[in-house]
Motif scaffolding. Sequence first.
Motif, PDB file in Angstrom:
ATOM      1  N   PRO A   1      10.507   2.746  12.756  1.00  0.00           N
ATOM      2  CA  PRO A   1       9.251   1.967  12.130  1.00  0.00           C
ATOM      3  C   PRO A   1       8.093   2.790  11.474  1.00  0.00           C
ATOM      4  O   PRO A   1       7.119   2.192  11.686  1.00  0.00           O
ATOM      5  N   ARG A   2       8.434   3.806  10.951  1.00  0.00           N
ATOM      6  CA  ARG A   2       7.026   4.613  10.556  1.00  0.00           C
ATOM      7  C   ARG A   2       7.196   4.170   8.761  1.00  0.00           C
ATOM      8  O   ARG A   2       8.435   4.246   8.278  1.00  0.00           O
ATOM      9  N   ARG A   3       6.107   4.500   8.561  1.00  0.00           N
ATOM     10  CA  ARG A   3       5.787   4.193   6.951  1.00  0.00           C
ATOM     11  C   ARG A   3       6.384   5.133   6.217  1.00  0.00           C
ATOM     12  O   ARG A   3       6.959   4.963   5.010  1.00  0.00           O
TER      13      ARG A   3
ATOM     14  N   ASP B   1       0.814  -1.324   0.183  1.00  0.00           N
ATOM     15  CA  ASP B   1      -0.050  -0.102  -0.037  1.00  0.00           C
ATOM     16  C   ASP B   1       0.739   1.223   0.004  1.00  0.00           C
ATOM     17  O   ASP B   1       0.424   2.248  -0.698  1.00  0.00           O
ATOM     18  N   HIS B   2       1.800   1.165   0.846  1.00  0.00           N
ATOM     19  CA  HIS B   2       2.705   2.463   0.674  1.00  0.00           C
ATOM     20  C   HIS B   2       3.520   2.726  -0.398  1.00  0.00           C
ATOM     21  O   HIS B   2       3.703   3.852  -0.947  1.00  0.00           O
TER      22      HIS B   2
ATOM     23  N   ALA C   1       8.309   5.075   2.565  1.00  0.00           N
ATOM     24  CA  ALA C   1       7.448   5.706   1.414  1.00  0.00           C
ATOM     25  C   ALA C   1       8.100   6.781   0.746  1.00  0.00           C
ATOM     26  O   ALA C   1       8.025   6.760  -0.464  1.00  0.00           O
ATOM     27  N   VAL C   2       8.552   7.425   1.376  1.00  0.00           N
ATOM     28  CA  VAL C   2       9.323   8.625   0.606  1.00  0.00           C
ATOM     29  C   VAL C   2      10.441   8.175  -0.056  1.00  0.00           C
ATOM     30  O   VAL C   2      10.804   8.461  -1.216  1.00  0.00           O
ATOM     31  N   GLU C   3      11.347   6.996   0.329  1.00  0.00           N
ATOM     32  CA  GLU C   3      12.395   6.501  -0.396  1.00  0.00           C
ATOM     33  C   GLU C   3      11.702   5.751  -1.549  1.00  0.00           C
ATOM     34  O   GLU C   3      12.401   5.982  -2.539  1.00  0.00           O
ATOM     35  N   HIS C   4      10.668   5.136  -1.437  1.00  0.00           N
ATOM     36  CA  HIS C   4      10.262   4.508  -2.607  1.00  0.00           C
ATOM     37  C   HIS C   4       9.625   5.609  -3.637  1.00  0.00           C
ATOM     38  O   HIS C   4       9.985   5.259  -4.926  1.00  0.00           O
ATOM     39  N   LEU C   5       9.126   6.697  -3.256  1.00  0.00           N
ATOM     40  CA  LEU C   5       8.803   7.798  -4.263  1.00  0.00           C
ATOM     41  C   LEU C   5      10.075   8.220  -4.894  1.00  0.00           C
ATOM     42  O   LEU C   5       9.963   8.313  -6.183  1.00  0.00           O
TER      43      LEU C   5
ATOM     44  N   MET D   1      -4.607   5.680   6.402  1.00  0.00           N
ATOM     45  CA  MET D   1      -5.201   6.189   5.352  1.00  0.00           C
ATOM     46  C   MET D   1      -4.383   6.141   4.186  1.00  0.00           C
ATOM     47  O   MET D   1      -4.501   5.949   3.101  1.00  0.00           O
ATOM     48  N   GLY D   2      -3.112   6.614   4.140  1.00  0.00           N
ATOM     49  CA  GLY D   2      -2.382   7.003   3.278  1.00  0.00           C
ATOM     50  C   GLY D   2      -1.918   8.514   2.891  1.00  0.00           C
ATOM     51  O   GLY D   2      -1.795   9.335   3.985  1.00  0.00           O
ATOM     52  N   LEU D   3      -2.088   9.082   1.781  1.00  0.00           N
ATOM     53  CA  LEU D   3      -1.769  10.272   1.789  1.00  0.00           C
ATOM     54  C   LEU D   3      -2.750  11.167   0.866  1.00  0.00           C
ATOM     55  O   LEU D   3      -3.077  10.754  -0.206  1.00  0.00           O
ATOM     56  N   ALA D   4      -3.297  12.201   1.292  1.00  0.00           N
ATOM     57  CA  ALA D   4      -4.330  13.164   0.788  1.00  0.00           C
ATOM     58  C   ALA D   4      -3.515  14.321   0.221  1.00  0.00           C
ATOM     59  O   ALA D   4      -2.637  14.896   0.702  1.00  0.00           O
TER      60      ALA D   4
END
Length: 369
Positions: free
Chosen positions: A137-139, A106-107, A143-147, A270-273
């Motif tokens: 241990p934070r998403r 999901d991330h 997530a930013v690395e994947h971005l 939720m993810g990101l708005a």
Amino acid sequence: MSTVQTKVDEARQLLDEHTLKMVHWHFSEDTGSPFWLGKKSELKFDPLTEVKSFDDLKKFPLFEDDWLRGGPIRRWVPKGLAGKPVYVFETGGTTGVPKSRAVVEDHWKDYELFSHTLPDEYFPKGSNWLMLGPSGPRRLRLAVEHLAQYRDGICFCIDLDPRWVVKMLKKGWMDQVEEYKKHCIDQAVTILTANHDVKCMFTTPKLLEALGEALEEQGSSIAEAGITGIFSGGTEFTPQWTRYAVEELLGGPPEEGGVYMTPTYGNTLMGLACSKPVTAAEGYKISYYAPQPRAVTEVVEMEDHTQVVGYGETGRVKLYTLTDEFFVPGFLERDEGEREEPFDTYPWDGVSGVRPYHKLASGTTVGVY
């Protein structure tokens, strides 16, 4: 009928179809998670036959985030995703057991969707990123690395433990808090001055301000350090702060200062708005739009979470997460704000003026970031 209204109707139909699909996934014996399959017997209705649209999710009781405190973590992994590698991301946990969310991909998906909203002019493909935010241990960190990787870049990260900061704040150790913030900013400045071609970054309002001040002390600025695109998040985002950031830290609007900043609103559930582009013409108003149909935000009445408030009216933020990995059929956030109208890019409701929920605000500790 206006083109926006047509898009609103299409988005609503898509949301209804997606809701039906996700409910069947999470409550079917062969694909559902042990948690939701176990909850099924406690419900006063059968989700497989009685949920026909998004509005039918109001039949569920509110999701309780305390369900996420403690394990076993595997009870949240849907059977339909068996055999895939699982991440665990934590949120909260300043005191007691943190909330944990099991995640497969999901991330990645959330941030790939977000990537398509970033203007390439200011977030050039192939440029490197700085992740100036919470690690561990934070998403957000992964997530930013994947971005960055999704956009053909490499991500440089700093070490930041927000729990330690909150502990220091509670003890009143303000000197140590400042030293720790300086320690984090020093790491960022080192990366930015080491010839790594970092053009994009994630950070929070407080840390962006501290970075700007640190660079200024060295006779430099955020723009002169090579940054052209900033994606930022946190409840500290207010129109007043955004005006200050644009005018004082970033050298004016993007066409003048060369630095583009986009606020975001997100969390581990939720993810990101994304935000509607923020402009001086609109008084730096910040409006967020969830990534429908994967997640939905509503602004609901303070005393009745089943009722949405009118456009422009104030209410509490209610969140829904509808992915094949995680199902949240309604959760009351620790935030309040105003309901915003759909528009061309995001033809569904948004929320502006996000701030801590007034009945909880006094007990909310905002740390170094």
